[in-house]
Design a protein around this motif. Sequence first.
Motif, PDB file in Angstrom:
ATOM      1  N   CYS A 108      15.149  22.527 -39.837  1.00 32.92           N
ATOM      2  CA  CYS A 108      15.171  22.532 -38.384  1.00 32.92           C
ATOM      3  C   CYS A 108      16.621  22.304 -37.949  1.00 32.92           C
ATOM      4  O   CYS A 108      17.468  21.900 -38.757  1.00 32.92           O
ATOM      5  N   GLU A 109      16.910  22.560 -36.708  1.00 32.38           N
ATOM      6  CA  GLU A 109      18.267  22.428 -36.193  1.00 32.38           C
ATOM      7  C   GLU A 109      18.359  21.250 -35.224  1.00 32.38           C
ATOM      8  O   GLU A 109      17.366  20.835 -34.630  1.00 32.38           O
ATOM      9  N   GLU A 110      19.579  20.729 -35.089  1.00 31.27           N
ATOM     10  CA  GLU A 110      19.879  19.680 -34.113  1.00 31.27           C
ATOM     11  C   GLU A 110      18.956  18.470 -34.272  1.00 31.27           C
ATOM     12  O   GLU A 110      18.482  17.882 -33.287  1.00 31.27           O
ATOM     13  N   LYS A 150      13.495  23.094 -28.497  1.00 32.95           N
ATOM     14  CA  LYS A 150      13.633  21.678 -28.830  1.00 32.95           C
ATOM     15  C   LYS A 150      12.306  20.965 -28.594  1.00 32.95           C
ATOM     16  O   LYS A 150      11.627  21.176 -27.593  1.00 32.95           O
ATOM     17  N   SER A 181      20.203   9.331 -40.377  1.00 33.52           N
ATOM     18  CA  SER A 181      20.205  10.682 -40.916  1.00 33.52           C
ATOM     19  C   SER A 181      19.013  10.836 -41.843  1.00 33.52           C
ATOM     20  O   SER A 181      18.699   9.932 -42.625  1.00 33.52           O
ATOM     21  N   GLU A 225      17.773  14.890 -34.554  1.00 35.10           N
ATOM     22  CA  GLU A 225      18.247  13.566 -34.143  1.00 35.10           C
ATOM     23  C   GLU A 225      17.100  12.571 -34.282  1.00 35.10           C
ATOM     24  O   GLU A 225      16.028  12.761 -33.711  1.00 35.10           O
ATOM     25  N   SER A 259      13.984  14.230 -32.179  1.00 36.02           N
ATOM     26  CA  SER A 259      14.334  15.419 -31.401  1.00 36.02           C
ATOM     27  C   SER A 259      14.895  16.457 -32.359  1.00 36.02           C
ATOM     28  O   SER A 259      15.733  16.136 -33.215  1.00 36.02           O
ATOM     29  N   ALA A 260      14.421  17.702 -32.240  1.00 38.85           N
ATOM     30  CA  ALA A 260      14.901  18.779 -33.112  1.00 38.85           C
ATOM     31  C   ALA A 260      14.488  20.122 -32.532  1.00 38.85           C
ATOM     32  O   ALA A 260      13.555  20.217 -31.727  1.00 38.85           O
ATOM     33  N   VAL A 261      15.183  21.171 -32.973  1.00 35.54           N
ATOM     34  CA  VAL A 261      14.813  22.537 -32.640  1.00 35.54           C
ATOM     35  C   VAL A 261      14.074  23.107 -33.847  1.00 35.54           C
ATOM     36  O   VAL A 261      14.651  23.257 -34.922  1.00 35.54           O
TER      37      VAL A 261
END
Length: 510
Positions: free
Chosen positions: A312-314, A278, A325, A316, A269-271
């Motif tokens: 990318c942001e957020e 997302k 990570s 997971e 999952s990522a933005v």
Amino acid sequence: MEEAVVADIPLLQAKDIVKSFPGTLAVDEVDFICNGGEIHGLVGENGAGKSTLIKVIAGVHLPDRGTLLFRGEQKTFRSYADARKAGVGVVYQELSLMPELTVAENISMGTWPKTKRGLIDWDDTDSRCERILGEIGVKIQPNVLISSLPMAQRQMVEIAKVLSEDPDVVIFDEPTAPLSKDEVELLFSILRDLKNGGKAIIFISHRLDEVLEISDRITVMKDGKRVVTERVSDFNEDKLISSMVGRSFSEIFPPKPPLKPAEVIFSYSAVLKSSDRKVALSVQRGEVLGVGGLLGQGQMELLQSIFGLGECEELELEVQGRKISSRNPVQAMKAGIGLIPENRGEEGVFLILSALENLAAPTLNRRERFGWIRKREERQEVSEIVDRLAIKISSLNQPAQSLSGGNMQKLVLGKWLIFEPRVMVMLEPTKGVDVSTKQQIYRLIRDLADRGVAVILNTSDMLELIGLCDRVLVMNHGFLTAEIQREEITEENIMKASVSDVDLLAEDAI
């Protein structure tokens, strides 16, 4: 297919060409003719001798025996510079562009426009770049850095660079590998214009449907010899394959096992920056998941971020239910994630290192003890992979940069087979490899899945998405717009999702 314009004297003729290397007879008494106003397809498996023959024509290799004739006049090329002066241009499979220079600088490299004072005329450099790109229908700003361009646009700049010198003989070595369907059509339009202008075109590709579409004549090579040369109307794909490998392939892809419920081994999952929305996906144990869609819709951004590349942001990630990570490749590898990159030459192998060093690189820590590498164990593991993948090398110490494209790709695959990943991300894994090697890679992909690895595949070859994948997610403008299962994985369904209105599908994105 348009009829070729055949001259009384061939524009290019290679007679009885022989070229050998230590332990290898690469080209064995090969005759080859390409007329002005003709597109001549050249096909064969990796290691068949195509690249060596082309390098002899282009002055990279001096033949051991044989003659090169241009318009009936004998020529001896001792360098590519000699061949360029005589009117030979080559668009190589591995690009020769300088990433940190601009498009205009790359196109004019070595042929700089000069002012009256002898200085580089930068205005003329830019305008010349715009003119050359315009002539082949490509819209790229002259001052853009090559490093900022996607692979497809880099390929078009490479083509423009070669054509800027107006060669009489133009050799295209796997030019369509990074191109979308529309970009391939643009390239074919360029080739037809060159042909109609009287140029001699040599077209090398492992995409046999393209060879059949664009060529006037086709020559097949195998084991360094010319097997057959015939007009394109005398070939079909099955005959081409049979000529290349000595047998016919009735089944291209390995069978897909029955679909069974399995645990989710990987979640993402990522933005994404490209869409600012997302995106989420999951892969079951033993599943081959395809990520498709038109070129440049966010697929690379998504898949590279799994391996800790790109931004990318957020982000997971979960591997076997454990949050991990993956902000860089080292962290990704510790979590059991591997990556086959799109550009093997720049990102997949260490070109100046040996085959052994490349294959052993991801697993050095496993054989390290008190700061020393257990070399005997390393050599044994590497030798087993070389035998398993039938990598054609003279020794384990052979430099990677001296291998053919297919064998170089096998190095990339081989190092990850030794690594034994839990999640395997593959970007264009069959790019620029021959029919036989493709089928070997297909079997390896299914074998990885059968061993419980989660395989995530991106390919511009629609048949590979259909033939290999248990499920396909389609991306459009950075959104996942469709999920297509097993029997529903068809070209029509993938293309429909690729061009659908994103606004209508965004809320339901997977």
